[in-house]
Enzyme design. Structure first.
Site, short mmCIF file in Angstrom:
data_model
loop_
_atom_site.label_atom_id
_atom_site.label_comp_id
_atom_site.label_asym_id
_atom_site.label_seq_id
_atom_site.Cartn_x
_atom_site.Cartn_y
_atom_site.Cartn_z
N GLU A 1 -6.26 3.81 -6.21
CA GLU A 1 -7.60 3.97 -5.65
C GLU A 1 -8.13 5.31 -6.14
O GLU A 1 -7.53 6.35 -5.89
CB GLU A 1 -7.53 3.94 -4.12
CG GLU A 1 -8.92 3.82 -3.51
CD GLU A 1 -8.97 4.28 -2.05
OE1 GLU A 1 -9.92 3.91 -1.37
OE2 GLU A 1 -8.07 5.01 -1.60
N ASP B 1 0.86 -1.17 0.00
CA ASP B 1 0.00 0.00 0.00
C ASP B 1 0.90 1.22 0.00
O ASP B 1 1.89 1.27 0.73
CB ASP B 1 -0.87 -0.01 1.27
CG ASP B 1 -2.28 0.45 1.00
OD1 ASP B 1 -2.42 1.55 0.43
OD2 ASP B 1 -3.23 -0.27 1.35
N HIS C 1 -11.07 -3.47 2.96
CA HIS C 1 -11.12 -3.08 4.37
C HIS C 1 -12.00 -1.85 4.63
O HIS C 1 -12.14 -1.44 5.77
CB HIS C 1 -9.70 -2.83 4.86
CG HIS C 1 -9.07 -1.67 4.14
ND1 HIS C 1 -8.77 -1.70 2.81
CD2 HIS C 1 -8.76 -0.42 4.56
CE1 HIS C 1 -8.29 -0.54 2.44
NE2 HIS C 1 -8.26 0.27 3.48
N ASP C 2 -12.53 -1.23 3.57
CA ASP C 2 -13.39 -0.05 3.74
C ASP C 2 -14.86 -0.35 3.49
O ASP C 2 -15.71 0.54 3.64
CB ASP C 2 -12.99 1.06 2.75
CG ASP C 2 -11.63 1.66 3.05
OD1 ASP C 2 -11.17 1.57 4.20
OD2 ASP C 2 -11.04 2.23 2.11
N ASP D 1 -3.04 4.55 -2.46
CA ASP D 1 -4.16 5.06 -1.66
C ASP D 1 -4.58 6.45 -2.15
O ASP D 1 -3.73 7.32 -2.34
CB ASP D 1 -3.70 5.13 -0.20
CG ASP D 1 -4.82 5.43 0.76
OD1 ASP D 1 -5.71 4.57 0.91
OD2 ASP D 1 -4.82 6.51 1.39
O1 ISL Z 1 -14.05 4.29 3.53
C1 ISL Z 1 -14.48 5.34 3.13
C2 ISL Z 1 -15.58 5.99 3.81
O2 ISL Z 1 -16.58 5.04 3.81
C3 ISL Z 1 -13.93 5.97 1.95
O3 ISL Z 1 -14.40 7.25 1.73
C4 ISL Z 1 -12.43 5.96 2.09
O4 ISL Z 1 -12.07 6.90 3.04
C5 ISL Z 1 -11.81 6.29 0.78
O5 ISL Z 1 -12.13 5.24 -0.05
C6 ISL Z 1 -10.29 6.37 0.91
O6 ISL Z 1 -9.78 5.20 1.46
C7 ISL Z 1 -8.41 5.03 1.66
O7 ISL Z 1 -7.81 6.14 2.29
C8 ISL Z 1 -8.20 6.42 3.63
C9 ISL Z 1 -8.21 5.18 4.53
O8 ISL Z 1 -8.89 5.47 5.72
C10 ISL Z 1 -8.87 4.00 3.84
O9 ISL Z 1 -8.78 2.86 4.65
C11 ISL Z 1 -8.17 3.82 2.53
O10 ISL Z 1 -8.58 2.66 1.85
C12 ISL Z 1 -7.21 7.41 4.15
O11 ISL Z 1 -5.91 6.92 3.95
#
Ligand code: ISL
Ligand code: CA
Length: 558
Positions: A256, A98, A329-330, A202
């Site tokens: 992402e 990541d 994980h989100d 990310d």
């Molecule tokens: O999970 C979310 C809210 O439901 C999304 O908006 C998420 O924050 C967005 O997809 C970005 O995600 C990534 O960056 C974030 C982190 O918290 C997430 O786990 C990651 O996948 C900040 O680094």
């Protein structure tokens, strides 16, 4: 010519904290992962994306990095990491890290320096601005955070505000300063030299903010987004990373890409030397909400899902490369969102697996998805661990009341995906001998790896079979896509063609039998696989079972 191994690959995502704990401290770790390598290899996957393993104060569990060149001691040492990479490579499994460089942790040395004074050499690594109003106590603009609330934090030390698109412990890096990109290049080089195969980047499309940081149009969520999603300099920044570092190692990238449309996706992923190999789009994860805001829960609609998926399948076909995912994980677990978590739960889990593995793009299976884990839906606020969950609760309770807010968390909190992997029916599902850092889903007695190993028809063995079939049939990977019944809100039936090969995939999204018409020349097809023991051997007129999935292949005449 770039090696495009990722096109035929199937990925597995590991969220290390919840995968397997080796030392009883309740936290998953690298030794735990190493102990499961045979299992991982047995899935038939080709690569792993690791959620962050770097040092982190855990405000956002690894997505707030305080040291990009070291392993979080909770997870192990650099020696453990090197050993794991070596073992995975011996199993022909690639390692994708990541890369979290939109922001750092506020405990990162760059930031602790940056906040000290306006003339600190690191000041310009972050985005500092004076506040508005007479005493400067109003935020510099109206942007709101992904975790809701203002995207600015006031800092007493220098009486200025810093930007944080995520939590206040995650200050955004300043890409107006060219030094910052140089730092990122060094970080990439460090890991590539160690032998990693690529990066999941990310929120990579947020790096470039619009000059002047103007106020955004007011919205329900993400006011300001038009000034940093796919911002002015982003392609240039990514181009530099490719040219100066990534291309030299033939490294894979998946970016992402929050809230982008197909034309934008093509800018990032098409052409001869695209800035990214592929992206994670989000649109298909909004079939059960309004306006792409997950808290605005809405009844799932198959038609909405099919329209979105179809649009992306066609839009990128032969121009760029897509990814496929239902979980990470989100996201709350897919079982219970797009298919039933009660009646025919296992069939539903397998149906979603069938679709994931028979569409065009690189599939990503999230840990636990291969056994059909479900969302835990915790009802006690204190049991949650995720910062985004708390921030969204605070906003939601004002709109929906406490009860309404809790109900929504139970459905869509990110912690639903972060409960430990359910290995067996022993204590704590075999995840740890200690106290798990987050609750184990109490359904581990019914859903666990050990039990599914012993059942021929388990979701686990079904995933293995599908992953294998995808390797054997290029039509799964490269075929065209056509929805044969786009208007149906009950069944999803699609055809894929590649050279002389053809498959047709039937899926019943309801928990009732559904009548389907025969395919023309039904007798030219034969059943390749399905999630019922008694699926029809040819696509003739019949009823599909509840949550049945059946893949038919056209038999070649010669
Ligand atoms: O999970 C979310 C809210 O439901 C999304 O908006 C998420 O924050 C967005 O997809 C970005 O995600 C990534 O960056 C974030 C982190 O918290 C997430 O786990 C990651 O996948 C900040 O680094
Ligand atoms: Ca541990």
């Amino acid at each position: 010519m770039k090696n495009q191994w990722y096109k035929k690959a199937c990925f597995y995502q590991i969220y290390p904290r919840s995968f397997c704990d080796s030392n009883g401290d309740g936290i998953g770790d690298i030794k735990g992962i190493i102990s499961k390598i045979d299992y991982i290899a047995s899935l038939g996957i080709d690569a792993i994306w690791f959620s962050p393993l770097y040092c982190s104060p855990n405000a956002d569990y690894g997505y707030d990095i305080s040291d990009y060149r070291n392993i979080n001691p909770e997870y192990g040492t650099m020696q453990d990491f090197d050993k794991m990479v070596k073992l995975l490579h011996q199993h022909n499994i690639k390692v994708v890290m990541d890369l979290v460089v939109n922001h750092t942790s506020d405990k990162h040395q760059w930031f602790t320096e940056s906040r000290k004074s306006k003339d600190n050499p690191y000041r310009n690594y972050y985005i500092w601005r004076d506040g508005k109003g007479k005493d400067g106590k109003q935020p510099p603009n109206n942007w709101t955070s992904f975790f809701l609330g203002s995207a600015w934090q006031y800092d007493e030390m220098t009486k200025q505000w810093y930007l944080h698109l995520f939590d206040k412990n995650q200050p955004d890096l300043n890409y107006f300063n060219p030094r910052v990109l140089e730092e990122v290049k060094d970080i990439l080089t460090f890991w590539l030299k160690k032998g990693v195969d690529g990066f999941r980047c990310d929120v990579i499309t947020l790096l470039s903010k619009r000059e002047g940081l103007p106020d955004g149009k007011k919205r329900i969520a993400l006011t300001g987004k038009e000034h940093y999603i796919d911002g002015p300099k982003i392609l240039e920044l990514l181009g530099q990373l490719q040219e100066d570092v990534l291309s030299k190692y033939d490294a894979f990238t998946v970016g992402e890409s929050v809230m982008i449309d197909i034309p934008t996706a093509l800018k990032y992923t098409s052409g001869d030397n695209p800035p990214l190999d592929t992206i994670f789009a989000f649109e298909h994860m909004n079939a059960d909400n309004y306006f792409g805001v997950k808290q605005l829960v809405r009844k799932f609609s198959l038609k909405r899902l099919k329209n979105t998926v179809g649009k992306w399948q066609d839009g990128l076909y032969e121009k760029a490369w897509n990814t496929l995912y239902w979980e990470n994980h989100d996201q709350a677990r897919i079982v219970g969102r797009y298919c039933s978590a009660t009646e025919y739960r296992e069939m539903g889990a397998q149906m979603m697996g069938t679709i994931l593995l028979t569409l065009s793009g690189t599939p990503f299976v999230y840990q636990g998805q291969e056994i059909g884990q479900t969302s835990i839906g915790m009802t006690n606020l204190d049991d949650y661990r995720d910062v985004e969950t708390y921030r969204s609760y605070n906003t939601m309770k004002k709109v929906f009341g406490k009860k309404g807010a809790m109900k929504r968390l139970a459905y869509c909190s990110r912690d639903n995906a972060r409960t430990p992997v359910q290995w067996n029916s022993g204590e704590n599902a075999g995840f740890t001998t200690g106290t798990p850092w987050i609750k184990v889903n109490p359904n581990y007695n019914q859903i666990n790896v050990a039990q599914q190993e012993t059942q021929k028809t388990s979701t686990l063995n079904y995933y293995r079979k599908l992953i294998q079939l995808r390797k054997e049939h290029d039509v799964f990977v490269f075929g065209t896509y056509k929805d044969l019944l786009p208007k149906s809100n009950k069944v999803w039936i699609y055809r894929r063609n590649y050279n002389d090969d053809e498959i047709v995939v039937f899926n019943n999204f309801t928990t009732k039998p559904v009548k389907v018409a025969p395919l023309k020349n039904a007798d030219e097809y034969t059943l390749l696989t399905s999630n019922y023991p008694n699926s029809a051997t040819q696509p003739t007129k019949r009823k599909l079972h509840p949550h049945e999935s059946a893949v038919y292949i056209k038999v070649k005449k010669d």
